[in-house]
Design a protein around this motif. Sequence first.
Motif, PDB file in Angstrom:
ATOM      1  N   LEU A  26      10.653   5.861  -1.358  1.00 52.25           N
ATOM      2  CA  LEU A  26      11.462   6.819  -1.370  1.00 52.25           C
ATOM      3  C   LEU A  26      10.969   6.771   0.131  1.00 52.25           C
ATOM      4  CD1 LEU A  26       8.869   9.382  -2.902  1.00 52.25           C
ATOM      5  CD2 LEU A  26      10.829   8.861  -3.831  1.00 52.25           C
ATOM      6  N   PRO A  27      11.915   7.530   1.240  1.00 50.64           N
ATOM      7  CA  PRO A  27      12.271   7.516   2.418  1.00 50.64           C
ATOM      8  C   PRO A  27      11.092   8.285   2.680  1.00 50.64           C
ATOM      9  CG  PRO A  27      13.884   9.087   1.649  1.00 50.64           C
ATOM     10  CD  PRO A  27      13.166   8.585   0.590  1.00 50.64           C
ATOM     11  N   ASP A  28      10.493   7.910   4.493  1.00 49.41           N
ATOM     12  CA  ASP A  28       9.485   8.215   4.722  1.00 49.41           C
ATOM     13  C   ASP A  28       9.967  10.237   4.894  1.00 49.41           C
ATOM     14  OD1 ASP A  28       8.377   6.132   5.972  1.00 49.41           O
ATOM     15  OD2 ASP A  28       9.149   5.849   7.501  1.00 49.41           O
ATOM     16  N   SER A  29      10.764  10.300   4.767  1.00 50.29           N
ATOM     17  CA  SER A  29      10.738  12.295   4.483  1.00 50.29           C
ATOM     18  C   SER A  29       9.871  12.688   3.912  1.00 50.29           C
ATOM     19  CB  SER A  29      12.316  12.489   4.556  1.00 50.29           C
ATOM     20  OG  SER A  29      13.114  11.467   3.704  1.00 50.29           O
ATOM     21  N   PRO A  42       1.493  11.191   1.507  1.00 50.36           N
ATOM     22  CA  PRO A  42       0.975  10.637   0.711  1.00 50.36           C
ATOM     23  C   PRO A  42       0.786   9.080   0.660  1.00 50.36           C
ATOM     24  CG  PRO A  42       3.572  11.352  -0.504  1.00 50.36           C
ATOM     25  CD  PRO A  42       2.322  11.835   1.287  1.00 50.36           C
ATOM     26  N   PHE A  43       0.926   8.833   2.120  1.00 46.52           N
ATOM     27  CA  PHE A  43       0.986   7.775   2.606  1.00 46.52           C
ATOM     28  C   PHE A  43      -0.237   7.240   3.041  1.00 46.52           C
ATOM     29  CE2 PHE A  43      -0.133   4.572   6.239  1.00 46.52           C
ATOM     30  CZ  PHE A  43       0.531   3.911   6.211  1.00 46.52           C
ATOM     31  N   ASP A  44      -1.162   8.851   3.773  1.00 46.12           N
ATOM     32  CA  ASP A  44      -2.497   9.052   3.242  1.00 46.12           C
ATOM     33  C   ASP A  44      -3.753   8.834   2.163  1.00 46.12           C
ATOM     34  OD1 ASP A  44      -2.079   9.187   6.211  1.00 46.12           O
ATOM     35  OD2 ASP A  44      -2.559  11.175   5.610  1.00 46.12           O
ATOM     36  N   ILE A  45      -3.435   9.444   1.101  1.00 49.42           N
ATOM     37  CA  ILE A  45      -3.705   9.183   0.263  1.00 49.42           C
ATOM     38  C   ILE A  45      -3.704   8.108  -0.630  1.00 49.42           C
ATOM     39  CG2 ILE A  45      -3.701   9.881  -2.491  1.00 49.42           C
ATOM     40  CD1 ILE A  45      -1.696  12.996  -0.728  1.00 49.42           C
ATOM     41  N   GLY A  87      -0.309   0.758  11.119  1.00 47.76           N
ATOM     42  CA  GLY A  87       0.531  -0.688  11.178  1.00 47.76           C
ATOM     43  C   GLY A  87       0.600  -1.126   9.631  1.00 47.76           C
ATOM     44  N   LYS A  88      -0.018  -0.432   8.995  1.00 46.32           N
ATOM     45  CA  LYS A  88       0.757  -0.611   7.456  1.00 46.32           C
ATOM     46  C   LYS A  88       1.720  -0.067   6.744  1.00 46.32           C
ATOM     47  CE  LYS A  88      -3.832  -3.113   7.028  1.00 46.32           C
ATOM     48  NZ  LYS A  88      -4.258  -2.869   7.243  1.00 46.32           N
ATOM     49  N   SER A  89       2.448  -1.045   6.026  1.00 48.40           N
ATOM     50  CA  SER A  89       3.761  -0.434   5.240  1.00 48.40           C
ATOM     51  C   SER A  89       2.799   0.511   4.124  1.00 48.40           C
ATOM     52  CB  SER A  89       5.060  -1.153   5.018  1.00 48.40           C
ATOM     53  OG  SER A  89       4.243  -2.308   3.903  1.00 48.40           O
ATOM     54  N   LEU A  90       3.622   0.730   3.221  1.00 49.34           N
ATOM     55  CA  LEU A  90       3.061   1.545   1.719  1.00 49.34           C
ATOM     56  C   LEU A  90       3.634   0.728   0.940  1.00 49.34           C
ATOM     57  CD1 LEU A  90       2.830   4.427   0.774  1.00 49.34           C
ATOM     58  CD2 LEU A  90       4.676   4.672   0.254  1.00 49.34           C
ATOM     59  N   GLU A  95       0.115  -2.110  -2.741  1.00 46.11           N
ATOM     60  CA  GLU A  95       0.262  -4.467  -3.606  1.00 46.11           C
ATOM     61  C   GLU A  95      -1.657  -3.938  -3.250  1.00 46.11           C
ATOM     62  OE1 GLU A  95       1.892  -5.758  -5.126  1.00 46.11           O
ATOM     63  OE2 GLU A  95       3.251  -3.852  -4.690  1.00 46.11           O
ATOM     64  N   THR A  96      -2.313  -3.612  -1.908  1.00 44.01           N
ATOM     65  CA  THR A  96      -4.078  -3.901  -1.863  1.00 44.01           C
ATOM     66  C   THR A  96      -4.048  -2.783  -2.763  1.00 44.01           C
ATOM     67  OG1 THR A  96      -3.680  -3.878   0.419  1.00 44.01           O
ATOM     68  CG2 THR A  96      -5.283  -3.414  -0.232  1.00 44.01           C
ATOM     69  N   PHE A  97      -4.027  -1.483  -2.502  1.00 39.08           N
ATOM     70  CA  PHE A  97      -4.636  -0.451  -4.025  1.00 39.08           C
ATOM     71  C   PHE A  97      -4.641  -1.964  -5.638  1.00 39.08           C
ATOM     72  CE2 PHE A  97      -4.230   2.791  -7.088  1.00 39.08           C
ATOM     73  CZ  PHE A  97      -5.111   3.078  -6.919  1.00 39.08           C
TER      74      PHE A  97
END
Lengths: 177, 177
Positions: A26-29, A42-45, A87-90, A95-97
Amino acid sequence: MNFSLDDALPILRSTPAVLRAWLKDLPDSWIRADEGPDTWSPFDIVGHLIHGERTDWMDRVDILLTHGESRPFTPFDRFAQFEASRGKSLGQLLETFAELRAANLHRLESLELRPEDFPRRGRHPELGGVTLGQLLATWVAHDLNHLAQIARVMGRQYTHAVGPWVEYLPMLSGVRR
Amino acid sequence: MNFSLDDALPILRSTPAVLRAWLKDLPDSWIRADEGPDTWSPFDIVGHLIHGERTDWMDRVDILLTHGESRPFTPFDRFAQFEASRGKSLGQLLETFAELRAANLHRLESLELRPEDFPRRGRHPELGGVTLGQLLATWVAHDLNHLAQIARVMGRQYTHAVGPWVEYLPMLSGVRR
């Protein structure tokens, strides 16, 4: 529905794949969209879910099994992800999750818990006495709660774009059915 | 957020994979669970999404582009899935939905719509005048609405199992934040 590991494990296993299938391309929008000041994207979640794997669920299982009600769980920092995700990408977060969740479920399964373990008691710092079964059920419900939140946050970006259809989509206007 | 195909298409593409990752390996205790009489299970919801692909979204795009406001859209049967899904497995429904969605997005892309097409108008049988952009935004929001519903329906099965944690999980008790 009573808690059982046979029901809980498939949900806990699926969440990383659900998030990947949903958010990866998905785009950043969408992934940076929120519901206004002091609400999460969603990034924060995803960052919040990572922090739970690192410091919350299995740590609390260990405290409960080792100390029972004599030692309260460590309070959970609901805002740690804002620093940790910087500074991390989604894609990195997803992957970390997935890695942390897989490791935690491996640990959980290695405990070979049986139904008679679920009434064992621990102490929540605010809620007081809780059982192991309630803790594990909450892990499942917490995943589902945040999947619903991701859908709602993204859906609400289109509250105006859907025009008159908003009447049929109560999630978008904040009205519950 | 204004409607754009660049935002909408990645969501519409991801939904079949999200549903597969989420529901494919879950026991019936989750996929057949509902919220009480006259509410839908995840199984019912996937059937409803299939019916939308078959009879709703792209059919309405075609009616709008061909007839404008002169011909109202065909009303959508919100209960057709109960008959159509009977005797099918969830795996079959997930595959059917993925195939129909892929074919519909192929048709949508072949229309080569441009931003100046989105204000084109059609007629909804109940809501009256609507635009092409609103119809397409509603397709996206409708997916997200039902993903949130699936999370909520499953989460609520654990309303009692989470014990005192229900206070932190407003989705489970029907209280909105």
